[in-house]
Design an enzyme around this catalytic site. Structure first.
Site, PDB file in Angstrom:
ATOM      1  N   ASN A 182       0.873  -1.173   0.000  1.00 59.29           N
ATOM      2  CA  ASN A 182       0.000   0.000   0.000  1.00 59.29           C
ATOM      3  C   ASN A 182       0.912   1.225   0.000  1.00 59.29           C
ATOM      4  OD1 ASN A 182      -1.796   2.030   0.397  1.00 59.29           O
ATOM      5  ND2 ASN A 182      -2.483   1.361   2.431  1.00 59.29           N
ATOM      6  N   TRP A 183       1.049   1.811  -1.168  1.00 60.20           N
ATOM      7  CA  TRP A 183       1.970   2.948  -1.282  1.00 60.20           C
ATOM      8  C   TRP A 183       1.358   4.250  -0.752  1.00 60.20           C
ATOM      9  CZ3 TRP A 183       4.968   2.471  -6.638  1.00 60.20           C
ATOM     10  CH2 TRP A 183       5.919   1.460  -6.516  1.00 60.20           C
ATOM     11  N   LYS A 184       0.078   4.182  -0.386  1.00 61.02           N
ATOM     12  CA  LYS A 184      -0.605   5.382   0.126  1.00 61.02           C
ATOM     13  C   LYS A 184      -0.375   6.546  -0.850  1.00 61.02           C
ATOM     14  CE  LYS A 184      -0.326   3.293   4.645  1.00 61.02           C
ATOM     15  NZ  LYS A 184      -0.269   3.419   6.088  1.00 61.02           N
ATOM     16  N   HIS A 226      -9.575   0.926   4.789  1.00 61.53           N
ATOM     17  CA  HIS A 226      -8.318   1.220   5.492  1.00 61.53           C
ATOM     18  C   HIS A 226      -8.587   2.211   6.631  1.00 61.53           C
ATOM     19  CE1 HIS A 226      -4.270   2.573   6.361  1.00 61.53           C
ATOM     20  NE2 HIS A 226      -3.849   1.474   5.767  1.00 61.53           N
ATOM     21  N   GLU A 259      -7.017   4.689   7.631  1.00 62.96           N
ATOM     22  CA  GLU A 259      -6.823   6.104   7.272  1.00 62.96           C
ATOM     23  C   GLU A 259      -8.064   6.644   6.562  1.00 62.96           C
ATOM     24  OE1 GLU A 259      -3.027   5.652   5.305  1.00 62.96           O
ATOM     25  OE2 GLU A 259      -2.107   5.202   7.243  1.00 62.96           O
ATOM     26  N   GLU A 291      -5.181  -4.861  10.644  1.00 65.52           N
ATOM     27  CA  GLU A 291      -4.230  -3.759  10.805  1.00 65.52           C
ATOM     28  C   GLU A 291      -4.566  -2.988  12.073  1.00 65.52           C
ATOM     29  OE1 GLU A 291      -2.270  -2.543   6.845  1.00 65.52           O
ATOM     30  OE2 GLU A 291      -4.082  -1.375   7.044  1.00 65.52           O
ATOM     31  N   GLY A 347       2.419   2.658  10.779  1.00 65.83           N
ATOM     32  CA  GLY A 347       3.340   3.780  10.638  1.00 65.83           C
ATOM     33  C   GLY A 347       4.023   4.197  11.918  1.00 65.83           C
ATOM     34  N   SER A 363       3.510  -1.764  10.463  1.00 66.73           N
ATOM     35  CA  SER A 363       4.952  -1.769  10.709  1.00 66.73           C
ATOM     36  C   SER A 363       5.624  -3.104  10.381  1.00 66.73           C
ATOM     37  CB  SER A 363       5.249  -1.340  12.153  1.00 66.73           C
ATOM     38  OG  SER A 363       4.833   0.001  12.357  1.00 66.73           O
ATOM     39  N   GLY A 415       2.918  -0.897   4.302  1.00 62.56           N
ATOM     40  CA  GLY A 415       2.962   0.509   3.931  1.00 62.56           C
ATOM     41  C   GLY A 415       4.390   0.961   3.677  1.00 62.56           C
ATOM     42  N   GLY A 416       4.972   1.659   4.650  1.00 59.90           N
ATOM     43  CA  GLY A 416       6.282   2.295   4.485  1.00 59.90           C
ATOM     44  C   GLY A 416       7.358   1.396   3.894  1.00 59.90           C
TER      45      GLY A 416
HETATM   46  P1  13P Z   1       3.012   0.694   7.677  1.00 59.90           P
HETATM   47  O1  13P Z   1       3.559  -0.591   7.088  1.00 59.90           O
HETATM   48  O2  13P Z   1       3.712   1.914   7.161  1.00 59.90           O
HETATM   49  O3  13P Z   1       2.898   0.619   9.157  1.00 59.90           O
HETATM   50  O4  13P Z   1       1.505   0.835   7.103  1.00 59.90           O
HETATM   51  C1  13P Z   1       0.659  -0.238   7.211  1.00 59.90           C
HETATM   52  C2  13P Z   1      -0.554   0.044   6.419  1.00 59.90           C
HETATM   53  O5  13P Z   1      -1.326   0.924   6.728  1.00 59.90           O
HETATM   54  C3  13P Z   1      -0.780  -0.767   5.219  1.00 59.90           C
HETATM   55  O6  13P Z   1      -2.053  -0.570   4.712  1.00 59.90           O
END
Ligand code: 13P
Length: 249
Positions: A9-11, A91, A93, A163, A169, A208, A229-230
């Protein structure tokens, strides 16, 4: 039995230059893992052409409706038309920053199914909910909203991403035991509706995930991969995570 699934997930992170550099450095780790990239929608085509078919494409969100006067939205049908096969829905977010409640998320799950996309339904509790002892109740409420709307059968061709919001994050991952316990709870809930669906559904962990902690998480029986994500923005780190998913099966 279940193929491992690892989704990036590159957001809201991408550029043409970054995608080209990523793909140049990328080395596909294993054919036993479904690797999915979810860039911002406008970059699907660039990413898909650069990878030349080795990976699956997904989107981070969809609108509920198929088309119409919904400024700024894109539909699941449009995502499929652009080559996506997967779709993240619900998600945290989106839930927190865009006010998506359980009913909206259920509508988005239905929209993804309607367009033939594989939904990746995100569920997870906040830190306050975990501290209050409400983690399972929260996750099951989020799951039930979709189960009540779409039924259990579509979950055979869907994924659930656990999640925990406090792990996203933050660098603080759920322990393998904490994650495994919630994954088992999710699978049991689905098994109460349909045992075959519960066996087939892939339940992935997000929050994470890094190369350093991936194998310990993915080695748990009910953890079928990750939503990353990151760490998915770095081709070497993400390839190592995908390799861990293959090894953890
Ligand atoms: P991180 O891996 O940056 O914690 O993000 C997780 C996430 O929200 C994947 O959808």
């Amino acid at each position: 039995m279940r193929r491992a699934l690892v989704a990036a997930n590159w957001k809201m992170n991408a550029s043409v230059a970054a995608i080209d550099a990523f793909v140049r450095a990328w080395q596909q780790p294993s054919s036993d893992v479904d690797v999915v990239f979810c860039p911002p929608l406008g970059y699907l085509d660039r990413l898909g052409s650069a990878f030349a078919g080795d990976v699956h494409l997904g989107v981070q969100d969809v609108g509920v409706e198929a088309k119409g006067a919904f400024t700024g939205e894109h539909s699941a049908e449009m995502a499929a038309d652009l080559g996506a096969a997967y779709c993240i829905v619900g998600h945290s977010e989106r839930r927190a920053m865009h006010g998506e409640d359980d009913a909206v998320v259920a509508g988005k799950f239905r929209a993804a199914l309607r367009a033939g996309l594989m939904p990746v339904l995100c569920v997870g509790e906040t830190l306050a909910e975990r501290r209050a002892g409400d983690a399972k109740e929260t996750v099951l409420r989020q799951l039930d909203a979709v189960l009540n709307d779409s039924g259990a059968a579509p979950f055979a061709d869907a994924a659930v991403a656990y999640e925990p919001v406090w792990a996203i994050g933050t660098g603080v991952t759920a322990s393998p035991e904490q994650a495994a316990e919630m994954h088992a709870t999710i699978r049991q809930r689905l098994a109460a509706e349909d045992a075959d669906v519960a066996t087939a559904v892939r339940i992935v962990y997000g929050g994470s995930v890094k190369a350093a902690n991936a194998l310990a998480l993915f080695a748990q029986v009910d953890i079928d991969g990750g939503l990353v994500g990151g760490a998915s923005l770095d081709p070497h780190e993400f390839a190592a995570i995908c390799a861990a998913a293959g090894a953890g099966q």
